[in-house]
Design an enzyme around this catalytic site. Structure first.
Site, PDB file in Angstrom:
ATOM      1  CE  LYS A  20      26.827  -5.128 -20.016  1.00  0.00           C
ATOM      2  NZ  LYS A  20      27.146  -4.304 -21.210  1.00  0.00           N
ATOM      3  CB  THR A  65      28.595  -1.624 -18.668  1.00  0.00           C
ATOM      4  OG1 THR A  65      28.509  -1.921 -20.055  1.00  0.00           O
ATOM      5  CG2 THR A  65      28.520  -0.125 -18.448  1.00  0.00           C
ATOM      6  CG  HIS A 258     -11.442  -0.549  -5.846  1.00  0.00           C
ATOM      7  ND1 HIS A 258     -11.449  -0.157  -4.524  1.00  0.00           N
ATOM      8  CD2 HIS A 258     -10.730   0.400  -6.509  1.00  0.00           C
ATOM      9  CE1 HIS A 258     -10.790   0.981  -4.395  1.00  0.00           C
ATOM     10  NE2 HIS A 258     -10.335   1.341  -5.587  1.00  0.00           N
TER      11      HIS A 258
HETATM   12  O1  LIG Z   1      -9.541   1.333   2.483  1.00  0.00           O
HETATM   13  C1  LIG Z   1      -9.900   2.298   1.789  1.00  0.00           C
HETATM   14  N1  LIG Z   1      -9.292   3.499   1.957  1.00  0.00           N
HETATM   15  C2  LIG Z   1      -9.637   4.606   1.238  1.00  0.00           C
HETATM   16  O2  LIG Z   1      -9.044   5.693   1.420  1.00  0.00           O
HETATM   17  C3  LIG Z   1     -10.678   4.452   0.294  1.00  0.00           C
HETATM   18  N2  LIG Z   1     -11.261   5.310  -0.582  1.00  0.00           N
HETATM   19  C4  LIG Z   1     -12.219   4.606  -1.252  1.00  0.00           C
HETATM   20  O3  LIG Z   1     -12.961   5.098  -2.177  1.00  0.00           O
HETATM   21  N3  LIG Z   1     -12.239   3.313  -0.829  1.00  0.00           N
HETATM   22  C5  LIG Z   1     -11.292   3.191   0.143  1.00  0.00           C
HETATM   23  N4  LIG Z   1     -10.893   2.142   0.892  1.00  0.00           N
END
Ligand SMILES: O=c1[nH]c(=O)c2[nH]c(=O)[nH]c2[nH]1
Length: 306
Positions: A20, A65, A258
């Site tokens: 389960k 289960t 990012h």
């Molecule tokens: O810390 C990072 N590693 C990467 O491999 C990478 N590649 C990227 O475009 N930015 C970053 N930043």
């Protein structure tokens, strides 16, 4: 032409498991007016002599289960929940030792954290679900040896400086500008494997181990002057291996969340590393294992499969 037809036609059963999934159990422990909470999501997976149920439909070896679900709730009452790991070990041992056809049990647990709400009223029974990480553990038992892999997911962290990224390979498709002061942010998914494998060894203090592993990975994230997320990842794993002797292997999956500087020049403004666009996709995905020297890597490469 004949090759395809001459292949054996009889299909045979391969790996199988059942149980389960996602039993949500909340256990309150009362200490007078002070209450304690454990809030778990427990998934049971059993395997063993289960050929017949697949081939003929005979359920003679099948513990339902539904029973595995009931066992989770009954054990929460009877044994309490000291830690997710301890609870999982208890369940795995029970299924393997009480049912002859069951040879292996895998218990996966997610744990949700609750903090106390500070207030001036009576009692300590009010809680705030923390939006931080989900704690995870997986216990596997085959009747003689244990594998315990614990960890976390969704622990989101950011350094607003002390991160650079430059000196990388450039080909005709490279447009990324070198960064000498950038934001480094990630949502940590991590697992660590314990070297406790049999009952003759003293088991770790699971709660202390978790809190300390988390503390070390966070400190490594904060204290590493980062030239890449890869370097930061290694430091996070290394710090756990160095400080927690019960852990032999650590694996992280770190999305690079990012943050791109916004071009403010069209508005006549200078962006002095102050205004960023937080992109949610695509994201870099940096994954690696850090091992105690001489130890074997056993945590699956793809953590979504664990
Ligand atoms: O810390 C990072 N590693 C990467 O491999 C990478 N590649 C990227 O475009 N930015 C970053 N930043």
């Amino acid at each position: 032409m004949a090759a395809v037809n001459s292949r054996p036609a009889r299909p045979v059963l391969g790996q199988n498991q059942y149980g389960k999934a996602e039993n949500r159990v909340v256990r309150i422990t009362r200490d007078g007016a002070t209450h304690h909470i454990k809030d778990l999501n427990v998934s049971v997976s059993l395997s063993g002599d289960m050929d017949e149920v697949h081939y003929s439909g005979s359920n003679a070896n099948v513990l339902p289960t539904d029973t595995t679900k009931n066992t989770v709730y009954a054990f929460a009452k009877e044994h309490g929940i000291d830690s997710a790991e301890q609870f999982g070990i208890h369940l795995a041992r029970h299924f393997v030792t009480s049912q002859e056809p069951i040879h292996r049990a895998r218990i996966r647990i997610e744990e949700y954290a609750w903090d106390r709400i500070e207030h001036s009223g009576e009692g300590a029974h009010s809680f705030l679900r923390t939006g931080q990480e989900t704690r995870l553990t997986q216990i596997t038992y085959d009747g003689s040896s244990w594998e315990v892999v614990s960890g976390l997911k969704d622990l989101t962290v950011m350094n607003s400086t002390d991160s650079e990224f430059w000196g990388y390979v450039k080909d005709k498709y490279t447009t990324l500008p070198e960064a000498h002061d950038r934001i480094l942010a990630t949502s940590v998914t991590g697992r660590w494997r314990f070297n406790w494998t049999d009952d003759a060894q003293e088991a770790p203090d699971w709660e202390t181990s978790y809190e300390d592993a988390k503390k070390h990975l966070l400190r490594a994230f904060a204290e590493t002057y980062s030239l890449s997320l890869q370097q930061t990842l290694y430091q996070m794993g290394a710090r756990i291996i160095e400080h927690r002797s019960e852990i032999d292997e650590v694996r992280f999956s770190l999305p690079n969340k990012h943050h791109f500087l916004v071009d403010l020049e069209p508005f006549g403004l200078k962006n002095d590393n102050e205004v960023y666009f937080a992109a949610d996709r695509p994201y870099g995905l940096i994954e690696a294992t850090v091992l105690r020297e001489g130890c074997e890597a056993r945590i699956p490469v793809d953590l979504t499969n664990l």
